[in-house]
Design a protein around this motif. Sequence first.
Motif, PDB file in Angstrom:
ATOM      1  N   THR A 180       0.822  -1.213   0.000  1.00 47.84           N
ATOM      2  CA  THR A 180       0.000   0.000   0.000  1.00 47.84           C
ATOM      3  C   THR A 180       0.853   1.258   0.000  1.00 47.84           C
ATOM      4  OG1 THR A 180      -1.763  -1.157   1.193  1.00 47.84           O
ATOM      5  CG2 THR A 180      -1.798   1.249   1.254  1.00 47.84           C
ATOM      6  N   ARG A 181       1.926   1.251   0.800  1.00 48.85           N
ATOM      7  CA  ARG A 181       2.775   2.436   0.916  1.00 48.85           C
ATOM      8  C   ARG A 181       3.684   2.631  -0.297  1.00 48.85           C
ATOM      9  NH1 ARG A 181       5.426   0.511   6.156  1.00 48.85           N
ATOM     10  NH2 ARG A 181       6.963   2.172   5.765  1.00 48.85           N
ATOM     11  N   TYR A 182       4.104   1.513  -0.908  1.00 53.57           N
ATOM     12  CA  TYR A 182       5.046   1.610  -2.036  1.00 53.57           C
ATOM     13  C   TYR A 182       4.534   0.782  -3.216  1.00 53.57           C
ATOM     14  CZ  TYR A 182       7.868   2.781   2.077  1.00 53.57           C
ATOM     15  OH  TYR A 182       8.331   3.310   3.256  1.00 53.57           O
ATOM     16  N   PRO A 183       3.386   1.144  -3.774  1.00 50.68           N
ATOM     17  CA  PRO A 183       2.749   0.306  -4.808  1.00 50.68           C
ATOM     18  C   PRO A 183       3.568   0.158  -6.082  1.00 50.68           C
ATOM     19  CG  PRO A 183       1.702   2.464  -4.677  1.00 50.68           C
ATOM     20  CD  PRO A 183       2.623   2.377  -3.512  1.00 50.68           C
ATOM     21  N   LYS A 184       4.461   1.084  -6.384  1.00 51.26           N
ATOM     22  CA  LYS A 184       5.249   1.024  -7.617  1.00 51.26           C
ATOM     23  C   LYS A 184       6.626   0.396  -7.401  1.00 51.26           C
ATOM     24  CE  LYS A 184       2.097   3.199  -9.987  1.00 51.26           C
ATOM     25  NZ  LYS A 184       1.307   2.499 -11.035  1.00 51.26           N
ATOM     26  N   SER A 185       6.888  -0.054  -6.193  1.00 49.49           N
ATOM     27  CA  SER A 185       8.217  -0.582  -5.887  1.00 49.49           C
ATOM     28  C   SER A 185       8.385  -2.000  -6.425  1.00 49.49           C
ATOM     29  CB  SER A 185       8.444  -0.586  -4.375  1.00 49.49           C
ATOM     30  OG  SER A 185       7.580  -1.522  -3.739  1.00 49.49           O
ATOM     31  N   MET A 186       9.652  -2.403  -6.547  1.00 58.20           N
ATOM     32  CA  MET A 186       9.962  -3.759  -6.971  1.00 58.20           C
ATOM     33  C   MET A 186       9.479  -4.759  -5.924  1.00 58.20           C
ATOM     34  SD  MET A 186      13.619  -5.503  -8.034  1.00 58.20           S
ATOM     35  CE  MET A 186      14.090  -4.096  -9.015  1.00 58.20           C
ATOM     36  N   LEU A 187       9.598  -4.395  -4.646  1.00 56.91           N
ATOM     37  CA  LEU A 187       9.149  -5.283  -3.585  1.00 56.91           C
ATOM     38  C   LEU A 187       7.649  -5.532  -3.688  1.00 56.91           C
ATOM     39  CD1 LEU A 187       9.769  -6.906  -1.051  1.00 56.91           C
ATOM     40  CD2 LEU A 187       9.361  -4.825   0.292  1.00 56.91           C
ATOM     41  N   ALA A 188       6.870  -4.483  -3.995  1.00 56.47           N
ATOM     42  CA  ALA A 188       5.421  -4.647  -4.148  1.00 56.47           C
ATOM     43  C   ALA A 188       5.117  -5.622  -5.284  1.00 56.47           C
ATOM     44  CB  ALA A 188       4.762  -3.300  -4.408  1.00 56.47           C
TER      45      ALA A 188
END
Length: 493
Positions: free
Chosen positions: A187-195
């Motif tokens: 939710t906090r980092y929706p565009k991240s690789m982890l997401a």
Amino acid sequence: MRGFLIITALCAASLTVSAQPKPKKAAPAATSASDGGYHIPVTITPLKNCWVYIGCYYGKFRNLSDSAWLDENSKTVFEGKTKLPGGVYFLVNSQHVILQESDFLMDDKQQFSVSADTLKSGVTITGSEENDIYQQYTNFLAEKTPVLTGLQAELKQAKSKADSTRIQEQLVANNKELNDFRESLITRYPKSMLALFLNAIKTPEPPPAPKLANGRTDSLFPAYYIKNHYWDNVPLHDDRLLRTPFFDGLKLEPYLKYYVRPEADSVIEDVNYILLLSRGGKDMFKYLLGRFTDKYINPEIMGQDKVFIFLFNNYYSKGDTSWLSAKQKEFIFNRAYSLMANQIGEQAAALDLVDTSGKAMPMYALKAPFTFLIFWDPNCGHCKETVPRIDSIYRAKWKAKGVKIYAVNIDEKANDAWKKYVKDNHLNGWYHTYQTKAQRDADVAAGRANYRQLYDVFQTPTMYLLDDQKRIIGKKLTIEQFDEVMSAKKKQP
């Protein structure tokens, strides 16, 4: 026994576990990756004056990506003019041992520094937002994993139902904390690789099951729902997923094991769907095609080699594997041609061989409800164990059922040993045959496939079961499984 577990590596551009780049000394730290390459200063204490490496995951494999010389201050720089593929990477020491918990993310901005201590777990990343996010996750895992592991151990040792219930509740609560934390990062980092990675490993949550016409809850609904939505959040065209430690083991393998029906046609539908989804990912497509080839070229379940034939006809033979060498292609094509002629349900190829006296003994001349076909070698240790067991069940059960055994000695040079073995072991009632040199030469002159190719005889013993019409109904099973096939066929109307 022969193995085919090299195909995944072949289809993945010949990457192997032991593959490593040619060692090179690190370039001066002043070099920048602004031209599109990578520049990663690394400190690994207390190592010094030795080669070190960075590597990445590649499905089931782990491969080295670059090497650099660690100086007397335990420092070096990994850099190159072309960016490294995105994914999860790790540090490797000079003995090719991965440093404990040294994973880090390789995103599009490949200018950051890495610091590690071989006496401690983990790494410190500076200058990478993606790795800042990833570090939050790995730190949480470092706290939560021992708790979950401990509870699972306690559950195995539980001495009462009350203890089991209590521990189960704690496991559920802790797993919920882990899942909630994952969801918070998404939710906090929706565009991240982890997401991207966390969304990919999710198992779909089925809604409440509907009621059937009889008023009962549809017990099959959850499984069907999960299967139908399994790949919803998984962009298989994204090669970064392949370079993770979880894609194959936590996503692909469970799907193949639990959600794909074993019938060849069902498997074909599923693997083709996955391959089509991955076509936009160059490396992912290569890996998956190789992975499926490995699994179905010599399958654990009878008849699933039909999946490999499908892969050959729809991918290999159409030129979708240009990355393979000529030798690798030859291997794949030869295997396909060998398997095409002996598919379950197909008519068995004619065998017009001769018996121990040199008299013609065509297999199709045998009239029987079942024909048991075995290719063997009198000098083969496994054959010497298997043949007597076949004769025992033949005498005990099969002979009375009218089963005929058509046995082929694959080594005409060992004819004397073959005849002696048949006589000494009293293999009476069998039809013992072999192919003469003249017959083999005639096949070559006429351009005909020989029985080794037609029946995929590249190991001994190789066994088949044919019905009364000489159609293949069983192959490469245990003796007991062949007997079960006969019993099942007898019960059919």
